[in-house]
Write an enzyme that holds these catalytic residues in place. Structure first.
Site, short mmCIF file in Angstrom:
data_model
loop_
_atom_site.label_atom_id
_atom_site.label_comp_id
_atom_site.label_asym_id
_atom_site.label_seq_id
_atom_site.Cartn_x
_atom_site.Cartn_y
_atom_site.Cartn_z
N ASP A 121 40.79 37.38 41.02
CA ASP A 121 40.25 38.31 42.01
C ASP A 121 39.52 37.51 43.07
O ASP A 121 38.44 36.96 42.82
CB ASP A 121 39.31 39.32 41.35
N ASP A 161 43.03 45.93 46.42
CA ASP A 161 41.82 46.57 45.88
C ASP A 161 41.01 47.17 47.01
O ASP A 161 41.15 48.35 47.34
CB ASP A 161 41.00 45.57 45.07
N LYS A 215 39.69 52.54 42.08
CA LYS A 215 38.33 52.66 41.56
C LYS A 215 37.76 54.00 42.02
O LYS A 215 37.90 54.37 43.18
CB LYS A 215 37.45 51.51 42.07
N LYS A 260 37.02 35.39 38.82
CA LYS A 260 36.53 35.53 40.18
C LYS A 260 36.67 34.21 40.94
O LYS A 260 36.22 33.16 40.46
CB LYS A 260 35.07 35.98 40.19
#
Length: 365
Positions: free
Chosen positions: A191, A244, A268, A162
């Site tokens: 990410d 994403d 997702k 992250k």
């Protein structure tokens, strides 16, 4: 077989350590569990965590959508007309994707049980097991390097790092520290959680490339709505770029794919509204020759089991981000997927294979 009842339960499980990204910090996994019962006694399970900063869903909004919108639509309906059920649900309310996903999971769980097949085989059966990465939360470089070493020692060979919370120079120091600790054999993916602007993302990624940090991919470097910025980053760097938060729906995926705005897509269930829409996104990406990751929010094993079964059913889903249950201090689900280190086994039970939920993690409301 008709649906006779839909119940919900609110769950909460503390995390071992705080989960930190550019968007939020999580210390407790809160969630809404759905139990859908059919007239023959078949029970399907689903889950919807509230992820306000990404999906906009809250505990209250999830409960409202399920009990006030979906429940009246679905009670008394037959599972044999599943396309009609999914269409009715999709048209009944805009967005509210996490609530939709929870019902969608429970429907698919029930349908696969009635077909007497594990869900991943019912959907396509491409894989029987998967390997997950493990996420390193954003922190000081030395702390992140220590965390990375721990996960590597635990057997994980892919780390998801992250970044995007502070200055890019600090992010580069983080990656350098982790790469030095991890060595060259560990895959590192980043990410940014929308934390950068397009031009600074290009500068940062090129710097990482020049430093030889060997980043496998970079996920969502810019704001979700900034499709042009995402395209700029993709076209001006060598490192693969993954969309994403930019991709919730098949329509979003179509636009990203037509623009060539990303090299990869992260699907997702909580963004897509469940498996039914996620399949459409995966198939669209397949047409364009684009590989996908299937990821998750901070979910319990119920939601991750559904996501893993979907991921295992699709040939162009090649990356898996299913570490959330490993971050929790308890297991809410009896049954479902099993972990052997980084390897996830889907099993041979019909549907999702979930038998019950642990009442210790249910919150009285």
């Amino acid at each position: 077989m008709k649906i006779t009842s839909i119940e919900t339960f609110q769950g909460a499980i503390p995390l071992h350590t705080p989960f930190k990204t550019a968007l939020r910090t999580v210390t407790v996994a809160e969630t809404i569990i759905v139990k859908l019962t059919c007239e023959d006694g078949t029970v399907g399970w689903g889950e919807a965590p509230p992820t306000h900063v990404i999906t906009g869903d809250s505990l209250a909004s999830i409960q409202y959508a399920i009990h006030s919108i979906f429940k009246p639509l679905l009670i008394g309906e037959s599972l044999s007309a599943r396309e009609r059920l999914f269409e009715k649900m999709e048209k009944s309310i805009v967005r509210n994707t996490s609530a939709k996903a929870a019902i969608d999971m429970a429907l698919y769980d029930s349908i696969a049980q009635q077909a007497n097949m594990p869900l991943h085989r019912f959907l396509g059966g491409f894989h029987e097991s998967l390997e997950t990465d493990y996420t390193v939360s954003v922190n000081r470089p030395e702390v992140m390097a220590q965390d990375a070493r721990k996960y590597i020692n635990d057997g994980f060979s892919v780390l998801k790092i992250k970044v995007g919370k502070d200055e890019i120079a600090e992010d580069i120091r983080r990656i350098q520290a982790i790469r030095e600790e991890a060595g060259s054999d560990i895959l590192i993916r980043l990410d940014a959680n929308q934390g950068w602007k397009a031009k600074e993302a290009v500068r940062a990624i090129r710097k990482m490339e020049d430093l030889g940090l060997h980043i496998e991919l970079i996920e969502q470097p810019v704001k979700a709505h900034d499709f042009e910025g995402l395209k700029t980053v993709t076209k001006n760097t060598e490192t693969p770029i993954m969309a994403d938060e930019s991709v919730f729906s098949p329509h979003d995926a179509k636009q990203i794919l037509e623009m060539g705005a990303a090299d990869l897509i992260n699907i997702k269930l909580m963004k897509a509204g469940g498996i039914h829409q996620a399949i459409k996104i995966a198939k669209l990406a397949h047409i364009y020759g684009v590989e996908c990751m299937v990821g998750s929010m901070i979910e319990t094993k119920i939601g991750i089991t559904a996501a893993a079964h979907f991921a295992a059913s699709q040939s162009n889903v090649t990356r898996y981000d299913f570490d959330a249950p490993l971050m929790l201090t308890g297991d809410l689900a009896n049954g479902g997927i099993t972990y052997n280190g980084r390897v996830i086994e889907l099993g041979n039970e019909a549907g999702l294979g979930i038998k019950a939920i642990d009442e210790r993690y249910i919150v009285e409301t």
